[in-house]
Design a protein around this motif. Structure first.
Motif, PDB file in Angstrom:
ATOM      1  N   GLN A 145       0.852  -1.191   0.000  1.00  0.00           N
ATOM      2  CA  GLN A 145       0.000   0.000   0.000  1.00  0.00           C
ATOM      3  C   GLN A 145       0.884   1.237   0.000  1.00  0.00           C
ATOM      4  O   GLN A 145       2.112   1.133  -0.067  1.00  0.00           O
ATOM      5  CB  GLN A 145      -1.029  -0.015   1.124  1.00  0.00           C
ATOM      6  CG  GLN A 145      -0.510  -0.039   2.544  1.00  0.00           C
ATOM      7  CD  GLN A 145      -1.662  -0.173   3.548  1.00  0.00           C
ATOM      8  OE1 GLN A 145      -2.056  -1.269   3.885  1.00  0.00           O
ATOM      9  NE2 GLN A 145      -2.197   0.945   4.022  1.00  0.00           N
ATOM     10  N   ARG A 172       1.779   3.579   2.188  1.00  0.00           N
ATOM     11  CA  ARG A 172       2.755   3.886   3.242  1.00  0.00           C
ATOM     12  C   ARG A 172       4.003   3.029   3.148  1.00  0.00           C
ATOM     13  O   ARG A 172       5.062   3.422   3.634  1.00  0.00           O
ATOM     14  CB  ARG A 172       2.089   3.775   4.616  1.00  0.00           C
ATOM     15  CG  ARG A 172       1.712   2.400   5.015  1.00  0.00           C
ATOM     16  CD  ARG A 172       0.716   2.428   6.138  1.00  0.00           C
ATOM     17  NE  ARG A 172      -0.569   2.977   5.702  1.00  0.00           N
ATOM     18  CZ  ARG A 172      -1.602   3.186   6.497  1.00  0.00           C
ATOM     19  NH1 ARG A 172      -1.522   2.925   7.770  1.00  0.00           N
ATOM     20  NH2 ARG A 172      -2.727   3.667   6.034  1.00  0.00           N
ATOM     21  N   PHE A 223       0.157  13.900   4.197  1.00  0.00           N
ATOM     22  CA  PHE A 223      -0.844  13.034   4.810  1.00  0.00           C
ATOM     23  C   PHE A 223      -0.236  12.451   6.088  1.00  0.00           C
ATOM     24  O   PHE A 223       0.981  12.458   6.257  1.00  0.00           O
ATOM     25  CB  PHE A 223      -1.263  11.939   3.821  1.00  0.00           C
ATOM     26  CG  PHE A 223      -2.346  11.068   4.392  1.00  0.00           C
ATOM     27  CD1 PHE A 223      -3.589  11.589   4.662  1.00  0.00           C
ATOM     28  CD2 PHE A 223      -2.111   9.741   4.705  1.00  0.00           C
ATOM     29  CE1 PHE A 223      -4.579  10.808   5.229  1.00  0.00           C
ATOM     30  CE2 PHE A 223      -3.092   8.948   5.261  1.00  0.00           C
ATOM     31  CZ  PHE A 223      -4.331   9.476   5.529  1.00  0.00           C
ATOM     32  N   THR A 255       0.351   9.449   7.306  1.00  0.00           N
ATOM     33  CA  THR A 255       1.383   8.397   7.211  1.00  0.00           C
ATOM     34  C   THR A 255       2.652   8.941   6.549  1.00  0.00           C
ATOM     35  O   THR A 255       3.756   8.483   6.848  1.00  0.00           O
ATOM     36  CB  THR A 255       0.888   7.187   6.388  1.00  0.00           C
ATOM     37  OG1 THR A 255       0.581   7.616   5.065  1.00  0.00           O
ATOM     38  CG2 THR A 255      -0.320   6.535   7.029  1.00  0.00           C
ATOM     39  N   THR A 256       2.480   9.904   5.652  1.00  0.00           N
ATOM     40  CA  THR A 256       3.643  10.495   4.979  1.00  0.00           C
ATOM     41  C   THR A 256       4.471  11.264   6.007  1.00  0.00           C
ATOM     42  O   THR A 256       5.692  11.077   6.109  1.00  0.00           O
ATOM     43  CB  THR A 256       3.182  11.450   3.853  1.00  0.00           C
ATOM     44  OG1 THR A 256       2.020  10.922   3.246  1.00  0.00           O
ATOM     45  CG2 THR A 256       4.263  11.636   2.826  1.00  0.00           C
ATOM     46  N   THR A 299       0.991  16.584  -3.107  1.00  0.00           N
ATOM     47  CA  THR A 299      -0.058  15.574  -2.930  1.00  0.00           C
ATOM     48  C   THR A 299      -1.275  15.955  -3.764  1.00  0.00           C
ATOM     49  O   THR A 299      -1.821  17.052  -3.601  1.00  0.00           O
ATOM     50  CB  THR A 299      -0.431  15.485  -1.434  1.00  0.00           C
ATOM     51  OG1 THR A 299       0.755  15.184  -0.694  1.00  0.00           O
ATOM     52  CG2 THR A 299      -1.454  14.398  -1.175  1.00  0.00           C
ATOM     53  N   ASN A 359      -5.310  15.588   0.426  1.00  0.00           N
ATOM     54  CA  ASN A 359      -6.256  14.923   1.339  1.00  0.00           C
ATOM     55  C   ASN A 359      -6.396  15.679   2.653  1.00  0.00           C
ATOM     56  O   ASN A 359      -7.491  16.074   3.041  1.00  0.00           O
ATOM     57  CB  ASN A 359      -5.775  13.477   1.583  1.00  0.00           C
ATOM     58  CG  ASN A 359      -6.723  12.686   2.476  1.00  0.00           C
ATOM     59  OD1 ASN A 359      -7.772  13.173   2.869  1.00  0.00           O
ATOM     60  ND2 ASN A 359      -6.360  11.460   2.790  1.00  0.00           N
ATOM     61  N   ASP A 380       2.617  12.593  -4.523  1.00  0.00           N
ATOM     62  CA  ASP A 380       1.816  11.626  -3.776  1.00  0.00           C
ATOM     63  C   ASP A 380       0.505  11.597  -4.556  1.00  0.00           C
ATOM     64  O   ASP A 380      -0.326  12.499  -4.447  1.00  0.00           O
ATOM     65  CB  ASP A 380       1.625  12.102  -2.329  1.00  0.00           C
ATOM     66  CG  ASP A 380       0.713  11.170  -1.524  1.00  0.00           C
ATOM     67  OD1 ASP A 380      -0.046  10.409  -2.146  1.00  0.00           O
ATOM     68  OD2 ASP A 380       0.754  11.233  -0.288  1.00  0.00           O
ATOM     69  N   CYS A 397      -2.189   9.552  -4.893  1.00  0.00           N
ATOM     70  CA  CYS A 397      -3.304   8.666  -4.524  1.00  0.00           C
ATOM     71  C   CYS A 397      -4.594   8.961  -5.291  1.00  0.00           C
ATOM     72  O   CYS A 397      -5.285   8.053  -5.710  1.00  0.00           O
ATOM     73  CB  CYS A 397      -3.606   8.805  -3.037  1.00  0.00           C
ATOM     74  SG  CYS A 397      -2.279   8.223  -1.992  1.00  0.00           S
ATOM     75  N   ARG A 398      -4.924  10.242  -5.465  1.00  0.00           N
ATOM     76  CA  ARG A 398      -6.209  10.595  -6.094  1.00  0.00           C
ATOM     77  C   ARG A 398      -5.960  11.387  -7.382  1.00  0.00           C
ATOM     78  O   ARG A 398      -6.557  12.434  -7.623  1.00  0.00           O
ATOM     79  CB  ARG A 398      -7.072  11.361  -5.087  1.00  0.00           C
ATOM     80  CG  ARG A 398      -7.372  10.504  -3.854  1.00  0.00           C
ATOM     81  CD  ARG A 398      -8.136  11.216  -2.774  1.00  0.00           C
ATOM     82  NE  ARG A 398      -8.364  10.328  -1.636  1.00  0.00           N
ATOM     83  CZ  ARG A 398      -7.466  10.097  -0.658  1.00  0.00           C
ATOM     84  NH1 ARG A 398      -6.294  10.728  -0.664  1.00  0.00           N
ATOM     85  NH2 ARG A 398      -7.740   9.256   0.305  1.00  0.00           N
ATOM     86  N   SER A 432      -1.029   4.985  -3.468  1.00  0.00           N
ATOM     87  CA  SER A 432      -1.868   3.989  -2.814  1.00  0.00           C
ATOM     88  C   SER A 432      -2.953   3.599  -3.805  1.00  0.00           C
ATOM     89  O   SER A 432      -3.823   4.416  -4.123  1.00  0.00           O
ATOM     90  CB  SER A 432      -2.491   4.572  -1.546  1.00  0.00           C
ATOM     91  OG  SER A 432      -3.498   3.705  -1.085  1.00  0.00           O
ATOM     92  N   LYS A 471      -5.326   1.867  -3.277  1.00  0.00           N
ATOM     93  CA  LYS A 471      -6.584   1.742  -2.546  1.00  0.00           C
ATOM     94  C   LYS A 471      -7.498   2.940  -2.797  1.00  0.00           C
ATOM     95  O   LYS A 471      -8.638   2.956  -2.361  1.00  0.00           O
ATOM     96  CB  LYS A 471      -6.287   1.609  -1.047  1.00  0.00           C
ATOM     97  CG  LYS A 471      -5.413   0.400  -0.731  1.00  0.00           C
ATOM     98  CD  LYS A 471      -4.958   0.373   0.713  1.00  0.00           C
ATOM     99  CE  LYS A 471      -6.092  -0.001   1.643  1.00  0.00           C
ATOM    100  NZ  LYS A 471      -5.608  -0.191   3.032  1.00  0.00           N
TER     101      LYS A 471
HETATM  102  C1  LIG Z   1      -2.634  11.488   0.400  1.00  0.00           C
HETATM  103  C2  LIG Z   1      -2.316  10.120   0.952  1.00  0.00           C
HETATM  104  N1  LIG Z   1      -1.059   9.684   0.954  1.00  0.00           N
HETATM  105  C3  LIG Z   1      -0.732   8.456   1.422  1.00  0.00           C
HETATM  106  C4  LIG Z   1      -1.682   7.613   1.951  1.00  0.00           C
HETATM  107  C5  LIG Z   1      -1.275   6.262   2.489  1.00  0.00           C
HETATM  108  O1  LIG Z   1      -1.748   5.215   1.691  1.00  0.00           O
HETATM  109  P1  LIG Z   1      -2.079   3.775   2.331  1.00  0.00           P
HETATM  110  O2  LIG Z   1      -3.250   3.938   3.226  1.00  0.00           O
HETATM  111  O3  LIG Z   1      -2.350   2.899   1.153  1.00  0.00           O
HETATM  112  O4  LIG Z   1      -0.871   3.329   3.078  1.00  0.00           O
HETATM  113  C6  LIG Z   1      -3.016   8.046   1.984  1.00  0.00           C
HETATM  114  C7  LIG Z   1      -4.049   7.152   2.556  1.00  0.00           C
HETATM  115  O5  LIG Z   1      -5.138   7.551   2.930  1.00  0.00           O
HETATM  116  C8  LIG Z   1      -3.343   9.328   1.466  1.00  0.00           C
HETATM  117  O6  LIG Z   1      -4.608   9.780   1.453  1.00  0.00           O
END
Ligand SMILES: Cc1ncc(COP(=O)(O)O)c(C=O)c1O
Length: 463
Positions: A105, A107, A130, A132-133, A187, A191, A220, A222-223, A260, A262
């Motif tokens: 995933q 992170r 974010f 985790t970042t 990013t 988020n 980053d 993700c979206r 990610s 996901k």
């Molecule tokens: C902007 C952003 N970066 C990184 C991540 C981390 O991804 P993951 O949950 O797959 O580890 C997320 C997860 O919500 C996120 O929204």
């Protein structure tokens, strides 16, 4: 509402339901008991005690018929599986970086990258990290700095690209700390700042600053598809372009990415790290083998690689993205019309309620976001996520300060809930807002050293 091809107002989901999952209806008393047992931390509430789960849009979406079919093509060979090459091609069509490193995933990609390039004395700027970042940057000993534009910190202010980075602050940081910044991150969408998009023009300006200081730029991403849809809708000169073309422009402006799957991979698990730098890729692959797995599967099964590959083909579909962004706005616009303070304009994947503004009698260190999230759960079984002082308040030196904003995020899983589910959410939020004065704050009873929002336990303060 959808304003689709023929301009009809009503949102219709551009799919019909093929398999159903039951939603368990609960009573207020049952929910009160469940949240008390969870120490008022919604991450610790059993999912079967949740009616509408808006905790996250991460890995919680519905996969399509074609993704489930692709799963049957999963080839579980340890090395060089055909599923790996299917995945690689799907990623590189949109993000043509030389090296793609699969991870279980997002992170995991962050952990590997910052273990290689982070460390004490280093500083990593982002529009907004974010959680985790930030945690992975700080775990390496480096400092994480947020440089979103000032408009991005004003919840009610309307701006088309509130996720943009403040390039003057970035320039100042890079001038003040030469040699200390191994990478600049952006990013898309932002988020933690409300799911707000970044414009192509801003990314070009960031790139120019990075070039002047000879520092690489990473996304980053993700979206990325939701971000591209906003660019198509809002940025001058982009309206006639295809989503994949816009995505490739973003990719071309950066030197690499973390992802990610996901989120805009439309999958339940997965991610990757990608880059052009050969030496960096070699170091990252060495760490990948230590913790994730061989270089052609990362932490993923072959079937997961297939699901992501198909998800990446579906996520850039314009009918899907139009529905996705308009249906999220449907919730945000209804709350706004009822006078409930939200981050405006509505972002792509979530509606963020401004808990600090809705509950002005609760100071940030009594966690208004947590108080609102718990109230929404007790009232109607809706699980949202605090994004505020609980998540960001604890500083690396152990002190505690108020976060920039105290929000509750209602994240919308992809292709999962119908309009009547969302109408119910609107009704519940309105009911909670009507008795806002009666809601009291919380104190933390126990918390871990980092990422406390996942496992901290709370107790209500006296009203
Ligand atoms: C902007 C952003 N970066 C990184 C991540 C981390 O991804 P993951 O949950 O797959 O580890 C997320 C997860 O919500 C996120 O929204």
């Amino acid at each position: 509402m959808l304003g689709g091809m023929d301009g009809w107002r009503t949102i219709i989901e551009p799919f019909r339901i093929h398999a159903v999952e039951p939603v368990r209806l609960t009573t207020r008393e049952e929910r009160l008991e469940a949240v008390e047992a969870a120490g008022y931390n919604l991450f610790d509430v059993h999912a079967q005690d949740v009616l509408i789960d808006l905790l996250t849009d991460s890995g919680t979406g519905a996969m399509s018929r074609d993704q489930w079919a692709a799963i049957q093509h999963g080839d579980e060979s340890y090395a060089g599986s055909p599923s790996w090459y299917t995945f690689l091609e799907s990623v590189q069509v949109l993000f043509p970086y030389r090296h793609v490193i699969p991870t279980h995933q997002g992170r995991a990609a962050e952990k590997i990258l910052f273990s290689v390039i982070g460390g004490p004395g280093k500083v990593i700027p982002n529009n907004t990290h974010f959680d985790t970042t930030r945690a992975n940057v700080e775990a390496s000993g480096a400092e994480a700095v947020d440089l979103v534009i000032a408009e991005g910190r004003e919840p009610s202010l309307i701006h088309p690209f509130k996720g943009n980075m403040d390039t003057e602050s970035l320039d100042r940081l890079l001038t003040a700390r030469p040699g200390d910044v191994p990478v600049v991150f952006v990013t898309i969408t932002n988020n933690s700042g409300g799911g707000q998009p970044v414009s192509l023009a801003n990314l070009r300006a960031v790139r120019a600053v990075c070039d002047r200081h000879k520092v690489p730029l990473f996304l980053d991403a993700c979206r990325f598809a939701e971000n591209a849809w906003f660019v198509k809708e809002r940025e001058e000169g982009q309206g006639d372009r295809s989503i994949p073309d816009i995505v490739r422009d973003f990719a071309a402006l950066a030197d690499g990415m973390t992802m990610s799957a996901k989120k805009d991979g439309l999958a339940n698990i997965g991610g990757w790290l990608a880059m052009n730098d050969d030496a960096l890729a070699e170091k990252c692959r060495t760490l990948l083998i230590l913790t994730e797995g061989f270089v052609t599967y990362g932490g993923l099964a072959g079937r997961d690689l297939e699901a992501i590959a198909q998800g990446l083909r579906e996520v850039v579909d314009e009918d899907y993205l139009r529905y996705r962004v308009r249906s999220t706005a449907y919730l945000g616009d209804a709350l706004d019309a009822s006078g409930i303070p939200t981050v405006r304009p509505v972002g792509g994947h979530a509606v963020y309620i401004d808990a600090r503004a809705l509950l002005p009698h609760i100071p940030p260190l009594a966690y208004p976001g947590q108080a609102l999230a718990v109230a929404l759960y007790v009232e109607g079984g809706i699980r949202g996520c605090e994004i505020g002082t609980v998540m960001f308040g604890r500083q690396p030196d152990g002190s505690e300060t108020a976060a920039a904003m105290d929000l509750v995020r209602l994240a919308i899983p992809r292709r999962t809930y119908t309009q009547s589910h969302i109408d119910y959410v609107i009704e519940v939020v309105q009911a909670v807002a009507a008795r806002a004065k009666d809601i009291s704050g919380y104190r933390i009873v126990s918390e871990p050293a980092a990422l406390r929002h996942f496992t901290a336990r709370f107790a209500p303060l006296a009203a």
